[in-house]
Scaffold this motif. Sequence first.
Motif, PDB file in Angstrom:
ATOM      1  N   SER A  22      30.127   4.971  73.113  1.00  0.00           N
ATOM      2  CA  SER A  22      29.724   4.470  71.802  1.00  0.00           C
ATOM      3  C   SER A  22      29.370   2.987  71.870  1.00  0.00           C
ATOM      4  CB  SER A  22      30.856   4.678  70.805  1.00  0.00           C
ATOM      5  OG  SER A  22      31.929   3.869  71.161  1.00  0.00           O
ATOM      6  N   ARG A  60      26.065   8.476  67.526  1.00  0.00           N
ATOM      7  CA  ARG A  60      27.045   9.522  67.303  1.00  0.00           C
ATOM      8  C   ARG A  60      28.375   8.939  67.774  1.00  0.00           C
ATOM      9  NH1 ARG A  60      28.519  14.097  70.149  1.00  0.00           N
ATOM     10  NH2 ARG A  60      27.400  13.245  71.934  1.00  0.00           N
ATOM     11  N   ARG A  61      29.396   9.095  66.993  1.00  0.00           N
ATOM     12  CA  ARG A  61      30.657   8.462  67.362  1.00  0.00           C
ATOM     13  C   ARG A  61      31.355   9.318  68.408  1.00  0.00           C
ATOM     14  NH1 ARG A  61      32.852   6.963  62.252  1.00  0.00           N
ATOM     15  NH2 ARG A  61      31.574   5.116  62.325  1.00  0.00           N
ATOM     16  N   THR A  62      31.201   8.933  69.669  1.00  0.00           N
ATOM     17  CA  THR A  62      31.792   9.756  70.724  1.00  0.00           C
ATOM     18  C   THR A  62      33.154   9.213  71.132  1.00  0.00           C
ATOM     19  OG1 THR A  62      30.595   8.456  72.319  1.00  0.00           O
ATOM     20  CG2 THR A  62      29.631  10.547  71.692  1.00  0.00           C
ATOM     21  N   MET A  64      36.675   7.542  70.048  1.00  0.00           N
ATOM     22  CA  MET A  64      37.549   7.343  68.888  1.00  0.00           C
ATOM     23  C   MET A  64      38.906   6.870  69.386  1.00  0.00           C
ATOM     24  SD  MET A  64      36.366   8.168  65.819  1.00  0.00           S
ATOM     25  CE  MET A  64      37.738   8.789  64.845  1.00  0.00           C
ATOM     26  N   VAL A 208      38.229   3.945  61.104  1.00  0.00           N
ATOM     27  CA  VAL A 208      38.110   5.226  61.809  1.00  0.00           C
ATOM     28  C   VAL A 208      39.475   5.882  62.066  1.00  0.00           C
ATOM     29  CG1 VAL A 208      35.864   4.803  62.862  1.00  0.00           C
ATOM     30  CG2 VAL A 208      37.928   4.018  64.036  1.00  0.00           C
ATOM     31  N   SER A 244      42.965  10.250  62.416  1.00  0.00           N
ATOM     32  CA  SER A 244      41.667   9.633  62.624  1.00  0.00           C
ATOM     33  C   SER A 244      40.582  10.430  61.925  1.00  0.00           C
ATOM     34  CB  SER A 244      41.372   9.512  64.128  1.00  0.00           C
ATOM     35  OG  SER A 244      41.315  10.789  64.726  1.00  0.00           O
ATOM     36  N   TYR A 245      39.462   9.760  61.674  1.00  0.00           N
ATOM     37  CA  TYR A 245      38.366  10.357  60.897  1.00  0.00           C
ATOM     38  C   TYR A 245      37.057   9.834  61.467  1.00  0.00           C
ATOM     39  CZ  TYR A 245      40.873   6.500  58.633  1.00  0.00           C
ATOM     40  OH  TYR A 245      41.632   5.377  58.415  1.00  0.00           O
ATOM     41  N   GLU A 246      36.313  10.737  62.115  1.00  0.00           N
ATOM     42  CA  GLU A 246      35.076  10.326  62.802  1.00  0.00           C
ATOM     43  C   GLU A 246      33.989   9.929  61.837  1.00  0.00           C
ATOM     44  OE1 GLU A 246      33.570  12.803  65.806  1.00  0.00           O
ATOM     45  OE2 GLU A 246      35.514  13.126  66.750  1.00  0.00           O
ATOM     46  N   GLU A 247      34.012  10.513  60.667  1.00  0.00           N
ATOM     47  CA  GLU A 247      33.014  10.208  59.645  1.00  0.00           C
ATOM     48  C   GLU A 247      33.739   9.906  58.343  1.00  0.00           C
ATOM     49  OE1 GLU A 247      29.872   9.914  60.274  1.00  0.00           O
ATOM     50  OE2 GLU A 247      30.049  10.665  62.318  1.00  0.00           O
ATOM     51  N   THR A 252      36.729  15.715  57.074  1.00  0.00           N
ATOM     52  CA  THR A 252      37.726  15.336  58.082  1.00  0.00           C
ATOM     53  C   THR A 252      39.122  15.828  57.691  1.00  0.00           C
ATOM     54  OG1 THR A 252      38.060  13.214  56.940  1.00  0.00           O
ATOM     55  CG2 THR A 252      36.497  13.232  58.790  1.00  0.00           C
ATOM     56  N   GLU A 275      35.689   0.442  63.519  1.00  0.00           N
ATOM     57  CA  GLU A 275      34.802   0.871  64.609  1.00  0.00           C
ATOM     58  C   GLU A 275      34.360  -0.307  65.482  1.00  0.00           C
ATOM     59  OE1 GLU A 275      31.264   2.770  63.103  1.00  0.00           O
ATOM     60  OE2 GLU A 275      31.248   1.520  61.314  1.00  0.00           O
TER      61      GLU A 275
END
Length: 279
Positions: A22, A60-62, A64, A208, A244-247, A252, A275
Amino acid sequence: MSQPISPELREWLVSQLAAGHSVPALRASMRAAGWQDAATDLALAQLEAGFPHVEVARPRRTEMPGPDLEGAPLYIDAGDRRVQVLQTMRHPRVVVFGNLVSPDECEGLIAAARVRLARSLTVETRTGGEVLNVDRTSEGMFFERGENDIVARLEQRIAALLRWPVEFGEGLQILRYAPGAQYRPHYDYFDPGEPGTPTILKRGGQRVATLVMYLQEPGQGGATTFPDVGLEVAPVRGTGVFFSYEEPDPATRTLHGGAPVLAGEKWVATKWLREREFK
Ligand code: PD2
Ligand code: ZN
């Protein structure tokens, strides 16, 4: 005007992005290698201009934050402490940790925070300012990052445990819940639909992940609840719950709240992870 980035750096950045790393992770690597953030941002912007197919603006949040659960460990070495893995859930991603904060650290944080408590404010995404929130009847305060020895030590431990740079974390928040106090279910990320959110995101980007650490357990009540999945985490001193929450999206399933304290006082410390670097 601006210097073009070197072919070597460009090649490295492209390969890192292609490998799924990321932008925050690249920024952290570049900082570790001695680059200033401004230079990193410039390099990424130049890369984006030359390689429009590489999504630099909204990757794209790869990567985390989170513990290394490979091999289902019962303990994780968090540098100065062996933290227990007590419970894990995948969706939402929730991990409950034991032996996270020592009794002395709990007491030290409470003593330093007690004299600075005020009725808790929350960030208001409508305006980007801070407001008194009727849904949150606790009192609270924020420490600066690294403000005292206990805070600094805990921040290093959290960074090791969750594999996320200290600089990407907000200052530690301390909350006290008296009997009857609660924190109604909410999301910790900033609502992208609110007009004040872009202003808030300028400093460190989205939240995040969250780590709530229990510093003092109440006599009764005060669980951290996840209503979407019927999970209640007991507020046991020295333990903590990570999620955690990717979006920034209800999908989520990270809706969570602090159930009313029915007896005694509950104290928690919350660490929110962003982030990017939170300056
Ligand atoms: O104190 C809690 O259990 C709690 C619950 C929900 C804390 C937070 N949210 C928070 O600090 O965001
Ligand atoms: Zn919360």
